[in-house]
Design a protein around this motif. Structure first.
Motif, PDB file in Angstrom:
ATOM      1  N   ARG A 385       0.807  -1.217   0.000  1.00  0.00           N
ATOM      2  CA  ARG A 385       0.000   0.000   0.000  1.00  0.00           C
ATOM      3  C   ARG A 385       0.843   1.270   0.000  1.00  0.00           C
ATOM      4  O   ARG A 385       0.301   2.373  -0.105  1.00  0.00           O
ATOM      5  CB  ARG A 385      -0.909   0.009   1.233  1.00  0.00           C
ATOM      6  CG  ARG A 385      -1.986  -1.059   1.230  1.00  0.00           C
ATOM      7  CD  ARG A 385      -2.810  -0.979   2.515  1.00  0.00           C
ATOM      8  NE  ARG A 385      -3.956  -1.897   2.487  1.00  0.00           N
ATOM      9  CZ  ARG A 385      -4.821  -2.020   3.494  1.00  0.00           C
ATOM     10  NH1 ARG A 385      -4.662  -1.292   4.599  1.00  0.00           N
ATOM     11  NH2 ARG A 385      -5.826  -2.865   3.396  1.00  0.00           N
ATOM     12  N   GLY A 386       2.144   1.104   0.168  1.00  0.00           N
ATOM     13  CA  GLY A 386       3.005   2.278   0.229  1.00  0.00           C
ATOM     14  C   GLY A 386       2.914   3.023   1.550  1.00  0.00           C
ATOM     15  O   GLY A 386       3.247   4.212   1.626  1.00  0.00           O
ATOM     16  N   ASN A 387       2.491   2.348   2.605  1.00  0.00           N
ATOM     17  CA  ASN A 387       2.385   2.986   3.916  1.00  0.00           C
ATOM     18  C   ASN A 387       3.770   3.261   4.496  1.00  0.00           C
ATOM     19  O   ASN A 387       4.622   2.370   4.518  1.00  0.00           O
ATOM     20  CB  ASN A 387       1.593   2.107   4.880  1.00  0.00           C
ATOM     21  CG  ASN A 387       0.150   1.966   4.475  1.00  0.00           C
ATOM     22  OD1 ASN A 387      -0.347   2.740   3.657  1.00  0.00           O
ATOM     23  ND2 ASN A 387      -0.544   0.983   5.032  1.00  0.00           N
ATOM     24  N   LYS A 388       3.971   4.455   4.968  1.00  0.00           N
ATOM     25  CA  LYS A 388       5.238   4.848   5.562  1.00  0.00           C
ATOM     26  C   LYS A 388       4.985   5.593   6.868  1.00  0.00           C
ATOM     27  O   LYS A 388       3.874   6.016   7.156  1.00  0.00           O
ATOM     28  CB  LYS A 388       6.037   5.734   4.601  1.00  0.00           C
ATOM     29  CG  LYS A 388       6.404   5.053   3.288  1.00  0.00           C
ATOM     30  CD  LYS A 388       7.179   6.003   2.388  1.00  0.00           C
ATOM     31  CE  LYS A 388       7.552   5.318   1.078  1.00  0.00           C
ATOM     32  NZ  LYS A 388       8.296   6.227   0.161  1.00  0.00           N
ATOM     33  N   ILE A 389       6.044   5.748   7.643  1.00  0.00           N
ATOM     34  CA  ILE A 389       5.964   6.548   8.858  1.00  0.00           C
ATOM     35  C   ILE A 389       5.980   8.024   8.464  1.00  0.00           C
ATOM     36  O   ILE A 389       6.878   8.475   7.743  1.00  0.00           O
ATOM     37  CB  ILE A 389       7.129   6.236   9.811  1.00  0.00           C
ATOM     38  CG1 ILE A 389       7.132   4.747  10.179  1.00  0.00           C
ATOM     39  CG2 ILE A 389       7.041   7.095  11.065  1.00  0.00           C
ATOM     40  CD1 ILE A 389       5.900   4.287  10.904  1.00  0.00           C
ATOM     41  N   VAL A 390       4.984   8.763   8.919  1.00  0.00           N
ATOM     42  CA  VAL A 390       4.847  10.184   8.578  1.00  0.00           C
ATOM     43  C   VAL A 390       5.194  11.017   9.797  1.00  0.00           C
ATOM     44  O   VAL A 390       4.661  10.776  10.886  1.00  0.00           O
ATOM     45  CB  VAL A 390       3.407  10.498   8.112  1.00  0.00           C
ATOM     46  CG1 VAL A 390       3.270  11.977   7.766  1.00  0.00           C
ATOM     47  CG2 VAL A 390       3.040   9.625   6.916  1.00  0.00           C
ATOM     48  N   PRO A 391       6.102  11.976   9.652  1.00  0.00           N
ATOM     49  CA  PRO A 391       6.503  12.766  10.824  1.00  0.00           C
ATOM     50  C   PRO A 391       5.388  13.693  11.307  1.00  0.00           C
ATOM     51  O   PRO A 391       4.496  14.090  10.550  1.00  0.00           O
ATOM     52  CB  PRO A 391       7.715  13.549  10.316  1.00  0.00           C
ATOM     53  CG  PRO A 391       7.578  13.579   8.836  1.00  0.00           C
ATOM     54  CD  PRO A 391       6.885  12.321   8.446  1.00  0.00           C
ATOM     55  N   ASN A 392       5.455  14.017  12.584  1.00  0.00           N
ATOM     56  CA  ASN A 392       4.627  15.064  13.214  1.00  0.00           C
ATOM     57  C   ASN A 392       3.135  14.760  13.197  1.00  0.00           C
ATOM     58  O   ASN A 392       2.302  15.671  13.152  1.00  0.00           O
ATOM     59  CB  ASN A 392       4.898  16.426  12.557  1.00  0.00           C
ATOM     60  CG  ASN A 392       6.362  16.810  12.620  1.00  0.00           C
ATOM     61  OD1 ASN A 392       7.000  16.665  13.666  1.00  0.00           O
ATOM     62  ND2 ASN A 392       6.906  17.260  11.493  1.00  0.00           N
ATOM     63  N   THR A 393       2.768  13.487  13.223  1.00  0.00           N
ATOM     64  CA  THR A 393       1.359  13.106  13.310  1.00  0.00           C
ATOM     65  C   THR A 393       1.267  11.702  13.886  1.00  0.00           C
ATOM     66  O   THR A 393       2.286  11.064  14.189  1.00  0.00           O
ATOM     67  CB  THR A 393       0.685  13.170  11.928  1.00  0.00           C
ATOM     68  OG1 THR A 393      -0.718  12.968  12.089  1.00  0.00           O
ATOM     69  CG2 THR A 393       1.268  12.131  10.982  1.00  0.00           C
TER      70      THR A 393
END
Length: 477
Positions: A385-393
């Motif tokens: 799915r292309g899920n990645k860790i997103v900063p600041n959330t």
């Protein structure tokens, strides 16, 4: 290792080198193409304990590099041999293991059994004058106590194999081994840099048939160590353990005169040298830093002869190997495990810690049916799915685990800043937290996040409650 440039090696001062068909180098600075005298004091770059899967061509191409791994005690090590050829197309080399000694007299390895014989030959596509063993020798390194270790000797014919020459004093030792290019040594004690104390204990023997006593100089030479935070001491002990001479505990610093002591030992002396290193808790010692105990003697013409040296080599792979061995045993006997890579089965075989398929980022919202979404353990859902860790959330991260038998346990998730090597003592500082309401204090507080799971038997488990990795920092260069 730099001490080799500071002292005159074996044979300096007139001994001519008779070039043999195959040369095993004593140290990386030894150039077999010229008449450089040989030593038997360094760790030879041509005795190579290496990991599984190494290519012979890589060993030949890295001839100008020291590429060996540390020998690991209590386990089997693959040891490769290489050599420089002067006209030979192949050679036979034997590998021997002896108890460590500071001065490696030929008498020390007389009669030592061979760990194995290998044929050295050229590798297609690599320089034809570099010969590499056609297969490694399996060395089951013994576990020693009290700072002792094993020394490896690689021998290709000559004085080493037939044991015909037994020097009766150190001057003969210099002449005999100074011209001997068919033998090399690996005389190292590898230690874990993070430990605060280390000890090396080595035997010291003096053969002498012309004088009543011998004057030697013992030094502690530090290479690549921190400017502050590492101290060392040295004792020369008689056979009964009483101290004859010593270097009191002193700071060891790079590019500084080596702490030394001049000793006069009786002919026939047979005792020990003990070195102790102490590292300050806040000091950091890098990999491949070393502390060497060096034994020299003064020739009649005023030049210095290097008789022997042993090395305490700092290498974090020592600790990592111990950790991995323990973890492998734990995995084999554990009730459950997280996979290190897709397709890993039971018992687990650690190969790659970089990308576990059992850690599944799901974006900024929890999944409505994680038991179904992540049920196929052969699919990396997050990657597809292309899920990645997103900063600041918020980042909701699911985990899954393989049970080997009935079990009930809890899991934690740690977000450790990027490291090439991850050690367990780094983990605890970086747990992902839950924000909970503290009724007693009347306020919110952060607690380490735990997620429970259970199984009635072997099987694959999706832990239903995600971790909320909240507001991670943006990646920094």
């Amino acid at each position: 290792m730099s001490y080799l440039a500071r002292f005159l090696p074996f044979g300096a001062g007139g001994t001519a080198i008779k070039k043999t068909a195959v040369v095993l180098r004593s140290d990386l600075g030894h150039d077999p193409s010229v008449d450089a005298a040989q030593t038997l004091t360094a760790f030879s770059p041509d005795i190579l304990p290496l990991r599984n899967g190494v290519e012979r061509g890589d060993i030949a191409e890295s001839f100008q590099s020291f590429s060996a791994n540390p020998l690991h005690a209590g386990t089997t090590n693959d040891v490769w041999i290489r050599a420089k050829s002067f006209g030979a197309t192949s050679a036979s080399v034997s590998l021997h293991e002896i108890p460590n000694e500071l001065v490696l007299w030929p008498q020390t390895w007389a009669g030592a059994p061979s760990l194995g014989d290998v044929t050295l030959s050229a590798v297609p596509g690599a320089p034809s004058d570099i010969l590499v063993s056609e297969e490694p020798i399996a060395v089951s390194q013994k576990t020693h106590e009290g700072g002792a270790h094993s020394t490896l000797l690689a021998i290709s014919g000559g004085v080493g194999r037939n044991n015909a020459v037994a020097p009766r004093n150190w001057r003969q030792l210099v002449d005999v081994l100074g011209a001997e290019e068919s033998i090399a040594a690996y005389n190292i004690l590898s230690v874990e840099p993070s430990q605060e104390e280390h000890e090396l204990c080595t035997r010291l023997r003096i053969f002498e048939d012309e004088r009543d006593s011998v004057e030697l100089r013992l030094s502690l030479e530090a290479i690549g160590v921190p400017k502050v935070g590492l101290e060392g001491s040295l004792e020369v002990l008689e056979h009964d353990g009483s101290t004859l001479f010593s270097i009191p505990r002193t700071s060891l610093k790079p590019n500084q005169p080596a702490p030394s002591v001049t000793v006069r030992l009786p002919a026939g002396f047979d005792g020990h040298v003990k070195v102790k290193l102490v590292k300050a808790p806040d000091a950091s010692v890098c990999d491949y830093a070393s502390v060497s105990v060096v034994c020299t003697a003064l020739r009649s013409d005023g030049t210095i002869a290097l008789l022997g040296a042993e090395h305490i080599l700092f290498d974090s792979a020592v600790g990592l190997k111990k950790y991995c061995d323990v973890r492998m045993e734990q995995f084999a006997n554990s009730n459950f495990y997280f996979r290190a890579f897709m397709g890993e089965g039971a018992p687990p075989r650690r190969r790659n810690y970089a990308f576990s398929p059992d850690i599944q980022p799901n974006g900024q919202q929890p999944d409505s049916n994680p038991g179904s979404t992540f049920a196929n353990f052969n699919t990396d859902v997050a990657s597809s799915r292309g899920n990645k860790i997103v900063p600041n959330t918020s980042n909701f991260i699911y985990t899954r685990v393989t049970a080997q038998r009935a079990t009930s346990a809890t899991a934690r998730l740690m977000a450790v800043p990027s490291r090439m090597l991850l050690y367990p003592n780094q983990y605890h500082k970086f747990s992902v937290w839950d924000v909970v309401w503290d009724k007693g204090a009347g306020r919110q507080r952060e607690d380490v996040a735990y997620r429970g799971f259970s199984s009635n038997g072997p099987g694959q488990i999706v832990i239903p409650s995600p971790f909320d990795y909240f507001q991670p920092p943006a990646p920094a260069l």
